[in-house]
Design a protein around this motif. Structure first.
Motif, short mmCIF file in Angstrom:
data_model
loop_
_atom_site.label_atom_id
_atom_site.label_comp_id
_atom_site.label_asym_id
_atom_site.label_seq_id
_atom_site.Cartn_x
_atom_site.Cartn_y
_atom_site.Cartn_z
N ARG A 104 17.65 42.40 -9.49
CA ARG A 104 16.43 41.54 -9.18
C ARG A 104 15.59 42.25 -8.24
O ARG A 104 16.04 43.20 -7.48
CB ARG A 104 17.25 40.31 -8.34
CG ARG A 104 16.44 39.10 -7.80
CD ARG A 104 16.95 38.01 -7.36
NE ARG A 104 17.92 38.49 -6.09
CZ ARG A 104 18.18 37.63 -5.02
NH1 ARG A 104 18.08 36.37 -5.53
NH2 ARG A 104 18.93 38.13 -4.01
N GLU A 121 3.10 35.54 -10.39
CA GLU A 121 3.68 34.78 -11.33
C GLU A 121 3.31 35.09 -12.78
O GLU A 121 4.23 34.57 -13.60
CB GLU A 121 3.13 33.40 -10.92
CG GLU A 121 3.41 32.81 -9.67
CD GLU A 121 2.63 31.70 -9.21
OE1 GLU A 121 1.51 31.22 -9.65
OE2 GLU A 121 2.81 31.06 -8.15
N GLY A 124 6.33 36.91 -13.97
CA GLY A 124 7.45 36.04 -14.12
C GLY A 124 8.34 35.83 -12.58
O GLY A 124 9.16 35.19 -12.58
N PHE A 125 7.65 36.11 -11.36
CA PHE A 125 8.27 35.91 -10.25
C PHE A 125 8.45 34.52 -10.02
O PHE A 125 7.54 33.75 -10.31
CB PHE A 125 7.63 36.57 -9.18
CG PHE A 125 7.65 38.03 -9.01
CD1 PHE A 125 8.73 38.54 -7.81
CD2 PHE A 125 7.19 39.14 -9.77
CE1 PHE A 125 9.03 39.77 -8.00
CE2 PHE A 125 7.45 40.43 -9.76
CZ PHE A 125 8.42 40.77 -8.83
N GLN A 126 9.31 33.81 -9.30
CA GLN A 126 9.75 32.35 -9.04
C GLN A 126 9.46 32.50 -7.57
O GLN A 126 10.14 33.37 -6.80
CB GLN A 126 10.89 32.00 -9.41
CG GLN A 126 10.87 32.36 -10.87
CD GLN A 126 10.79 31.14 -11.83
OE1 GLN A 126 10.71 29.85 -11.49
NE2 GLN A 126 10.32 31.29 -13.07
N ARG A 127 9.10 31.35 -6.94
CA ARG A 127 9.12 31.06 -5.67
C ARG A 127 10.20 30.63 -5.10
O ARG A 127 10.91 29.95 -5.62
CB ARG A 127 7.98 30.15 -4.93
CG ARG A 127 6.82 30.44 -5.18
CD ARG A 127 5.70 29.44 -4.79
NE ARG A 127 4.43 29.86 -4.98
CZ ARG A 127 3.36 29.38 -5.01
NH1 ARG A 127 3.21 28.05 -4.55
NH2 ARG A 127 2.03 29.77 -5.52
N LEU A 128 10.81 31.21 -4.05
CA LEU A 128 12.26 30.87 -3.49
C LEU A 128 12.06 30.10 -2.26
O LEU A 128 12.95 29.26 -1.97
CB LEU A 128 13.22 32.28 -3.14
CG LEU A 128 13.61 33.34 -4.42
CD1 LEU A 128 14.02 34.28 -3.68
CD2 LEU A 128 14.50 32.27 -5.22
N TYR A 143 5.39 33.36 1.14
CA TYR A 143 6.42 32.94 0.34
C TYR A 143 7.35 34.13 -0.16
O TYR A 143 6.94 35.28 -0.23
CB TYR A 143 5.70 32.37 -1.22
CG TYR A 143 4.78 31.42 -1.03
CD1 TYR A 143 5.42 29.97 -0.72
CD2 TYR A 143 3.32 31.31 -1.51
CE1 TYR A 143 4.66 28.72 -0.70
CE2 TYR A 143 2.64 30.16 -1.49
CZ TYR A 143 3.21 28.87 -1.27
OH TYR A 143 2.45 27.83 -1.18
N MET A 145 9.58 35.62 -3.08
CA MET A 145 9.45 35.36 -4.48
C MET A 145 10.66 36.24 -5.06
O MET A 145 10.89 37.38 -4.36
CB MET A 145 8.16 35.71 -5.09
CG MET A 145 6.98 34.72 -4.49
SD MET A 145 5.59 35.17 -5.12
CE MET A 145 5.74 34.14 -6.93
N SER A 146 11.31 35.94 -6.21
CA SER A 146 11.98 36.74 -6.96
C SER A 146 11.92 36.92 -8.41
O SER A 146 11.53 35.82 -9.17
CB SER A 146 13.46 36.09 -6.71
OG SER A 146 14.45 36.55 -7.39
N LEU A 147 12.16 38.11 -8.89
CA LEU A 147 12.34 38.11 -10.43
C LEU A 147 13.71 38.70 -10.92
O LEU A 147 13.82 39.85 -10.26
CB LEU A 147 11.01 39.19 -10.62
CG LEU A 147 11.16 39.73 -12.23
CD1 LEU A 147 10.62 38.55 -13.11
CD2 LEU A 147 10.26 40.89 -12.42
N HIS A 153 11.83 40.22 -19.49
CA HIS A 153 10.98 39.19 -19.14
C HIS A 153 9.46 39.38 -19.94
O HIS A 153 9.27 40.53 -20.39
CB HIS A 153 10.42 39.08 -17.66
CG HIS A 153 9.89 40.33 -17.04
ND1 HIS A 153 10.72 41.36 -16.72
CD2 HIS A 153 8.60 40.60 -16.77
CE1 HIS A 153 9.92 42.43 -16.54
NE2 HIS A 153 8.74 42.02 -16.44
#
Length: 175
Positions: A104, A121, A124-128, A143, A145-147, A153
């Protein structure tokens, strides 16, 4: 061209990154001593985008020591922004983190940094979550964020059929 900073003259790298830090981040910029300390820290991987004359236009680095790789910074000189350099640096970091065994990739980004948020984004990173007053001295929130880089991806567009096919395949694997 994206290169490993270890392939460049160390003192020129420190000078260039320090100058870009001051240009990009003002009062929150890393000093030359901070840049030197960061590059000397264990488990760091840094890349630079250089032109034909080996002038550094952008830089990026991450820390990896276990399952997660943490992006430490990405910076592109103002004269070179919107040319795909940050995306190239980010893509190289993701590939290298995956090659090193990371599952990750994590990062923090200012909530008001709209171009960076769009870039992350797109990859493909998502806000945690949210870190209040993370960026000092301004007190700007960040923010987290995690990928997931253990799974492939897609950057850009993907057909709806491909998504349905992947979902069907995953459902079949779970049965």
């Amino acid at each position: 061209m994206i290169v490993d900073i270890r392939d460049l003259d160390r003192e020129q790298v420190i000078e260039a990154i320090s100058a870009l830090e001051a240009e990009l981040f003002g009062r929150g910029a890393w000093s030359e001593a901070s840049v030197r300390q960061e590059l000397d820290a264990p488990a760091r991987t840094y890349f630079a985008d250089v032109d034909d004359a080996s002038h550094i236009r952008g830089y990026a680095g991450f820390w990896y020591d276990g399952d997660d790789a943490e992006i430490m910074t990405i910076g592109v000189g103002k004269a070179y922004q919107r040319q795909g350099i940050a995306a190239a640096l980010l893509g190289r970091m993701i590939a290298e983190a995956k090659a090193q065994g990371a599952a990750r990739m994590l990062l923090e980004v200012r909530v008001d940094n709209v171009p960076a948020l769009a870039l992350y984004e797109r990859f493909g990173f998502q806000r945690l979550g949210l870190r209040k007053r993370y960026y000092q001295p301004e007190g700007i929130d960040a923010y987290t964020m995690s990928l997931d880089i253990a799974r492939p991806h897609i950057v850009g567009f993907q057909s709806a059929n491909a998504t349905r096919e992947e979902t069907a395949q995953e459902e079949g694997e779970r049965q």
